[in-house]
Enzyme design. Structure first.
Site, short mmCIF file in Angstrom:
data_model
loop_
_atom_site.label_atom_id
_atom_site.label_comp_id
_atom_site.label_asym_id
_atom_site.label_seq_id
_atom_site.Cartn_x
_atom_site.Cartn_y
_atom_site.Cartn_z
N TYR A 192 41.68 42.06 18.32
CA TYR A 192 40.25 42.26 18.06
C TYR A 192 40.01 43.28 16.94
CZ TYR A 192 38.48 39.80 22.23
OH TYR A 192 38.14 38.86 23.18
N ASP B 143 51.70 33.40 29.92
CA ASP B 143 51.56 32.00 30.33
C ASP B 143 51.84 31.84 31.83
OD1 ASP B 143 54.15 32.69 29.62
OD2 ASP B 143 54.62 30.84 28.58
N ASP C 82 38.30 35.47 32.47
CA ASP C 82 37.47 34.26 32.62
C ASP C 82 38.13 33.33 33.64
OD1 ASP C 82 35.65 35.11 30.65
OD2 ASP C 82 35.43 33.06 29.87
N ASP D 83 40.90 39.25 28.10
CA ASP D 83 39.66 38.49 27.94
C ASP D 83 39.83 37.11 28.55
OD1 ASP D 83 37.07 37.79 26.91
OD2 ASP D 83 38.10 36.67 25.33
N LYS E 242 53.63 39.04 26.23
CA LYS E 242 54.36 37.86 25.71
C LYS E 242 55.59 38.41 24.97
CE LYS E 242 54.73 33.39 24.93
NZ LYS E 242 54.94 32.38 26.00
C1 IPM Z 1 33.90 39.74 27.06
C2 IPM Z 1 33.35 38.88 25.98
C3 IPM Z 1 33.48 39.60 24.63
C4 IPM Z 1 34.97 39.82 24.38
C5 IPM Z 1 32.83 38.86 23.44
C6 IPM Z 1 31.36 38.65 23.66
C7 IPM Z 1 33.09 39.58 22.15
O1 IPM Z 1 33.97 37.63 25.96
O2 IPM Z 1 33.43 40.89 27.20
O3 IPM Z 1 34.79 39.29 27.78
O4 IPM Z 1 35.67 38.93 23.91
O5 IPM Z 1 35.43 40.93 24.66
MG MG Z 2 35.27 37.33 27.63
#
Ligand code: IPM
Ligand code: MG
Length: 354
Positions: free
Chosen positions: A142, A224, A252, A248, A192
């Site tokens: 990032y 993975d 999710d 990140d 990784k």
């Molecule tokens: C999160 C989001 C952010 C990230 C985006 C909106 C930049 O996906 O906080 O998980 O990737 O960190």
């Molecule tokens: Mg995210």
């Protein structure tokens, strides 16, 4: 009466709706504590681009740095998604994280017993899932330089750079081990290392940090494999520590365990200074403005704020208990198959705090 300064950054999409809900709950939780909050509000993300041409202003950044804590909703949306745009909503969030120095993003993932049916996974897999993902937040892909945009203009080529310094890995690893000491004493470090140099430095550094925490068990897992284990044996994880982008993606994925992205909070902490609190979900443009977003992720982020930045653990607990009881009683928003609006869900949580 103690006064605490909070900066609100509602942002885009459902951000304003869920932030407003969280403020109501925050107020109610802190009322018995003799603490008063004063709020400053700023635009961040797409709405800031529309108003100021920048995804966050210098004034907003200065207020955030001077505050006790920052509560953020979400940023982004289709309106600002043009890949050739010179400025993107996400840049506001990334700059804020970097400038606040909040290198550790804690994302607790705990399955509520009432919601095992809301996950597509089989209920027996979900029993006992209670983990915290410690995501490194101010390094890695990032932020590594050079970035693609600077060079892409010259041709059909792009680059992103994965970069880590040993000190960045050391401090996040220490955070993970300390956290594990107060939990089940188990850290899974995800990398990784079979491919990436940064991951080999990561692994070597985490091993070194572990020497100071002999009471904590450390295991290494390739990212993975971790993606697979999160859905095959999720209850085996206690604290997972990993670099920015892996964290990140994996969080999710982990949100599927709890039934909805809308439930998960996060706390971003640095070495002192204000913490940044935000739900892990995005701006959800498809349901923005409809009043149906799940406010729980942001409400639980406010609880984390009370605990980690405002030193009000009892107030934090009141929120967490109220949310849990509200869910227990079957109060669900649309994302969980229920029919409650954002406001109705918030009202139920408030009523459980009486
Ligand atoms: C999160 C989001 C952010 C990230 C985006 C909106 C930049 O996906 O906080 O998980 O990737 O960190
Ligand atoms: Mg995210």
């Amino acid at each position: 009466m103690t006064m605490k300064q909070i900066v609100l950054l509602p942002g885009d999409g459902v951000g304003p709706e869920v932030t407003a809900a969280a403020v109501l709950v925050l107020e109610k939780a802190a009322a018995p504590e003799g603490v008063e909050f004063s709020y400053r509000e700023h635009a961040v993300g797409g709405c800031a681009i529309d108003r100021f041409g920048a995804a966050i202003t210098e004034e907003a950044l200065a207020d955030c740095k001077a505050a006790d804590a920052v509560l953020l909703g979400a940023v982004g949306g289709p309106k600002w998604d043009d890949p050739t745009a010179p400025v993107r909503p996400e840049q506001g969030l990334l700059r804020l994280r970097k400038e606040l120095g909040v290198f550790a993003n804690l994302r607790p993932v705990k399955v509520h017993p009432r919601l095992v049916g809301a996950s597509p996974l089989r209920p027996e897999k979900l029993n006992g899932v209670d983990m915290v993902v410690v995501r490194e937040l101010t390094g890695g892909l990032y932020f590594g330089q050079p970035k693609g945009r600077e060079v892409r203009e010259q041709g059909h080529w792009a680059v992103d750079t994965m970069e880590y310094h040993e000190y960045e890995i050391r401090r996040i690893a220490e955070m993970a081990f300390r956290l594990a000491q107060g939990r089940r004493g188990r850290v899974t470090s995800v990398d990784k290392a079979n491919v990436l140099e940064t991951s080999r430095l990561w692994r070597q550094t985490v091993v070194d940090v572990q020497r100071g925490f002999p009471d904590v068990t450390l295991e290494h897992m390739l990212v993975d494999t971790a993606a697979m284990r999160l859905v095959t044996t999720p209850a085996s994880f206690d604290v997972m520590v990993t670099e920015n982008m892996f964290g990140d993606i994996l969080t999710d994925e982990a949100s599927v365990l709890v039934g909805s992205m809308g439930l998960l909070p996060s706390a971003s902490l640095g070495a002192g200074g204000p913490g940044l609190y935000e739900p892990i979900h995005g701006s959800a443009p498809d349901i923005a403005g409809k009043g149906i977003a799940n406010p729980v992720g942001t409400i639980l982020s406010a609880a984390l704020m009370l605990r980690h930045s405002l030193d009000l653990p009892a107030a934090a607990q009141r929120i967490e208990t109220a949310v849990s009881n509200a869910l227990d009683a079957g109060n669900l928003t649309m994302d969980l198959g229920g029919s409650l609006s954002t406001k109705a869900m918030t009202a139920v949580i408030l009523s459980h705090m009486e």
